[in-house]
Design a protein around this motif. Sequence first.
Motif, PDB file in Angstrom:
ATOM      1  N   ARG A  22      -5.807  -4.192  -1.030  1.00  0.00           N
ATOM      2  CA  ARG A  22      -5.398  -2.925  -1.621  1.00  0.00           C
ATOM      3  C   ARG A  22      -5.012  -2.015  -0.469  1.00  0.00           C
ATOM      4  NH1 ARG A  22     -10.027  -3.237  -6.261  1.00  0.00           N
ATOM      5  NH2 ARG A  22      -8.936  -4.873  -7.419  1.00  0.00           N
ATOM      6  N   TYR A  23      -3.724  -1.758  -0.357  1.00  0.00           N
ATOM      7  CA  TYR A  23      -3.216  -1.040   0.806  1.00  0.00           C
ATOM      8  C   TYR A  23      -2.483   0.226   0.386  1.00  0.00           C
ATOM      9  CZ  TYR A  23       1.240  -3.102  -0.519  1.00  0.00           C
ATOM     10  OH  TYR A  23       2.371  -3.461  -1.213  1.00  0.00           O
ATOM     11  N   ALA A  24      -2.375   1.127   1.343  1.00  0.00           N
ATOM     12  CA  ALA A  24      -1.662   2.382   1.099  1.00  0.00           C
ATOM     13  C   ALA A  24      -1.530   3.124   2.412  1.00  0.00           C
ATOM     14  CB  ALA A  24      -2.424   3.249   0.103  1.00  0.00           C
ATOM     15  N   ALA A  25      -0.724   4.174   2.375  1.00  0.00           N
ATOM     16  CA  ALA A  25      -0.702   5.124   3.483  1.00  0.00           C
ATOM     17  C   ALA A  25      -2.030   5.888   3.460  1.00  0.00           C
ATOM     18  CB  ALA A  25       0.477   6.083   3.322  1.00  0.00           C
ATOM     19  N   MET A  26      -2.270   6.643   4.497  1.00  0.00           N
ATOM     20  CA  MET A  26      -3.502   7.427   4.563  1.00  0.00           C
ATOM     21  C   MET A  26      -3.559   8.430   3.403  1.00  0.00           C
ATOM     22  SD  MET A  26      -3.806   8.037   8.661  1.00  0.00           S
ATOM     23  CE  MET A  26      -5.398   8.831   8.537  1.00  0.00           C
ATOM     24  N   THR A  75       4.674   6.026   2.048  1.00  0.00           N
ATOM     25  CA  THR A  75       4.439   4.621   2.391  1.00  0.00           C
ATOM     26  C   THR A  75       4.167   4.423   3.875  1.00  0.00           C
ATOM     27  OG1 THR A  75       6.808   4.264   2.692  1.00  0.00           O
ATOM     28  CG2 THR A  75       5.892   3.764   0.499  1.00  0.00           C
ATOM     29  N   MET A  76       4.312   5.479   4.656  1.00  0.00           N
ATOM     30  CA  MET A  76       4.208   5.387   6.109  1.00  0.00           C
ATOM     31  C   MET A  76       3.110   6.326   6.615  1.00  0.00           C
ATOM     32  SD  MET A  76       6.747   3.271   6.439  1.00  0.00           S
ATOM     33  CE  MET A  76       6.895   3.134   8.197  1.00  0.00           C
ATOM     34  N   ILE A 110     -12.619  -7.914  -1.424  1.00  0.00           N
ATOM     35  CA  ILE A 110     -11.656  -6.865  -1.723  1.00  0.00           C
ATOM     36  C   ILE A 110     -11.515  -6.009  -0.471  1.00  0.00           C
ATOM     37  CG2 ILE A 110     -10.995  -5.004  -3.284  1.00  0.00           C
ATOM     38  CD1 ILE A 110     -13.015  -6.168  -5.311  1.00  0.00           C
ATOM     39  N   CYS A 111     -10.330  -6.027   0.102  1.00  0.00           N
ATOM     40  CA  CYS A 111     -10.063  -5.371   1.380  1.00  0.00           C
ATOM     41  C   CYS A 111      -9.146  -4.175   1.170  1.00  0.00           C
ATOM     42  CB  CYS A 111      -9.399  -6.362   2.342  1.00  0.00           C
ATOM     43  SG  CYS A 111     -10.388  -7.837   2.648  1.00  0.00           S
ATOM     44  N   TYR A 112      -9.537  -3.044   1.743  1.00  0.00           N
ATOM     45  CA  TYR A 112      -8.789  -1.797   1.630  1.00  0.00           C
ATOM     46  C   TYR A 112      -8.322  -1.390   3.015  1.00  0.00           C
ATOM     47  CZ  TYR A 112     -11.091  -1.419  -2.913  1.00  0.00           C
ATOM     48  OH  TYR A 112     -11.528  -1.649  -4.189  1.00  0.00           O
ATOM     49  N   GLY A 113      -7.042  -1.081   3.152  1.00  0.00           N
ATOM     50  CA  GLY A 113      -6.583  -0.683   4.473  1.00  0.00           C
ATOM     51  C   GLY A 113      -5.134  -0.250   4.511  1.00  0.00           C
ATOM     52  N   LYS A 134      -1.148   4.536  -4.370  1.00  0.00           N
ATOM     53  CA  LYS A 134      -0.096   5.528  -4.157  1.00  0.00           C
ATOM     54  C   LYS A 134      -0.645   6.880  -3.698  1.00  0.00           C
ATOM     55  CE  LYS A 134       2.886   2.756  -6.530  1.00  0.00           C
ATOM     56  NZ  LYS A 134       2.105   1.595  -6.787  1.00  0.00           N
ATOM     57  N   THR A 135       0.137   7.520  -2.848  1.00  0.00           N
ATOM     58  CA  THR A 135      -0.059   8.912  -2.488  1.00  0.00           C
ATOM     59  C   THR A 135       1.327   9.501  -2.277  1.00  0.00           C
ATOM     60  OG1 THR A 135      -1.314  10.457  -1.112  1.00  0.00           O
ATOM     61  CG2 THR A 135      -0.301   8.587   0.024  1.00  0.00           C
TER      62      THR A 135
END
Length: 186
Positions: free
Chosen positions: A7-11, A149-150, A109-112, A139-140
């Motif tokens: 589960r990934y996202a921008a900060m 996304t960056m 489950i990995c978040y980063g 999403k943010t």
Amino acid sequence: MAKLFFRYAAMNAGKSTALLQVAHNYEERGHRVLIYTARVDDRFGEGFVTSRLGPQRQAATFDDTTDFRAEAARSPGVACILVDEAQFMTPAQVQTLHELAHLQNIPAICYGLRTDFRGELFPGSATLLALADEMDEMKTICDCGRKATMNMRVDAQNRKVTEGAQVEIGGNSRYRSVCGRCFRSS
């Protein structure tokens, strides 16, 4: 069958908050979880998963020497492994979590973050993108209103930084979540 999730996202997208919620859900139903965060990220004290919203929880820390296989073996009956700041894992550690999911039926489950301030993959994230059975983009939004996304590193005057070490721990004063257009035009 258990899976490896990324589960990934921008900060500032709520990754740590989501991890804390998942841990709560498992534990509320009587299941044990192992929670890890990167030792290098000590913004809120070493060994804490902390949401910018306020909730915080103590966690084991990992670094390049952490053996998740041995950690799981010391924790019989663990229902799930949760990893915050997963971008800091080594490719070998991601491989191990993939093996634990598929050979020992322990979901991970990995978040980063997916990419660094230059738009380049972190080694852990690259391996997660290659091996994860399921990926979810959280999403943010950017200041301009588009999907961020960056991760843009900024200096004290809020100007974009384009050079430096890949890993520099910092929060809102050091990084901004931005869309691709704002990342390229800054």
